[in-house]
Design an enzyme around this catalytic site. Structure first.
Site, PDB file in Angstrom:
ATOM      1  N   ASP A  39       0.853  -1.177   0.000  1.00 41.16           N
ATOM      2  CA  ASP A  39       0.000   0.000   0.000  1.00 41.16           C
ATOM      3  C   ASP A  39       0.896   1.238   0.000  1.00 41.16           C
ATOM      4  O   ASP A  39       2.121   1.131   0.148  1.00 41.16           O
ATOM      5  CB  ASP A  39      -0.883   0.030   1.257  1.00 41.16           C
ATOM      6  N   LYS A  55      -4.838   1.943  -1.844  1.00 41.62           N
ATOM      7  CA  LYS A  55      -6.177   2.502  -1.996  1.00 41.62           C
ATOM      8  C   LYS A  55      -6.214   3.896  -1.370  1.00 41.62           C
ATOM      9  O   LYS A  55      -5.954   4.052  -0.181  1.00 41.62           O
ATOM     10  CB  LYS A  55      -7.226   1.619  -1.298  1.00 41.62           C
ATOM     11  N   MET A  99      -9.023   7.071   8.853  1.00 41.38           N
ATOM     12  CA  MET A  99      -9.550   7.335   7.502  1.00 41.38           C
ATOM     13  C   MET A  99     -10.802   8.214   7.548  1.00 41.38           C
ATOM     14  O   MET A  99     -11.759   7.999   6.811  1.00 41.38           O
ATOM     15  CB  MET A  99      -9.844   6.019   6.777  1.00 41.38           C
TER      16      MET A  99
END
Length: 248
Positions: free
Chosen positions: A34, A55, A168
């Site tokens: 990632d 992502k 997030m």
């Protein structure tokens, strides 16, 4: 059949990465990674094929279902496959889904845990998630619920626990704080960008002003949100570091 290691890189700079990780990367055949805050860690994988599968909000290099299938395909071709993730792979990192999929297909999966940003980042900023006689409990929630999942009930969670950490959550900060104000009431809050690095940036305010203060100071992902009395307590005690604005 090869073996897959689900490896946590820890949050922030590489000093929080488990000491065994560089060695695992050096013997890896393939590394799926990632976006990492400290990408220098990948230098240890100089002999491996590197595949970026990160992502970002509304921008996925590869869908989770595709990552799962790719891990199986690679494990059938190589001896050691590493799935490298920031933070801890089993804390809102979907590592559990990858491990479950691998085991269903008869592939050995080993998990290398690491510090999660949910506790390490507040600590690096000087904010404890617990404090005797003030905050005995804390919870961790996602600010970006997966498709088909229920959005966490942030305000209701704060009616049960003393400190709430949201990962997030930058893109949803207005919705998160509105839910908290509606179902719990105003509460001290912090946003910490690029925690546990030299670029760490912290803003403090009440939840009702958090979105405004974050926008004014240009805070953006990667960042986490912290809600609870410990935020203001840590500020009053002079513990909080790298503060660009405090508005209580």
């Amino acid at each position: 059949m090869g073996k897959v290691y689900l490896v946590g890189a820890g949050p922030g700079d590489s000093w929080l990465t488990p000491s065994c990780v560089p060695g695992i990367l050096k013997v890896a055949d393939v590394v799926l990674y990632d976006k990492l805050i400290d990408e220098s860690l990948l230098k240890n994988a100089s002999e491996a094929e590197l595949i970026y599968v990160g992502k970002a909000p509304n921008k996925h290099a590869m869908r989770q279902e595709e990552i799962n299938k790719l891990l199986v395909e690679l494990a059938k071709k190589h001896n050691i496959v590493v799935r490298l993730k920031g933070g801890d792979p089993f804390v809102l990192g979907r590592g559990d889904e990858e491990c479950d999929y691998l085991l269903e297909h008869g592939i050995e999966c080993r998990v290398i845990p690491a510090p999660t940003s949910a506790t390490a980042v507040p600590a690096c900023a000087g904010i404890p998630v617990t404090r005797r006689n003030l905050a005995n409990t804390f919870a961790v929630a996602t600010g970006r619920a997966a498709e088909g999942s229920k959005v966490p009930k942030y305000g209701e969670m704060l009616n049960v626990v003393d400190t709430l950490v949201v990962l997030m959550g930058v893109g949803k900060v207005k919705e998160i704080t509105e839910d908290i104000l509606t179902k719990h009431g105003d509460v001290p809050a912090a946003a910490i960008q690029e925690g546990c690095t030299k670029r760490q940036k912290v803003v403090l305010s009440m939840a009702s002003n958090l979105a405004e203060v974050m926008e004014r100071n240009g805070l953006e992902p990667p960042a986490i949100l912290v809600f609870g009395k410990v935020v203001k307590w840590a500020w009053k005690r002079g513990l909080v570091r790298d503060v660009v604005e405090a508005r209580f």
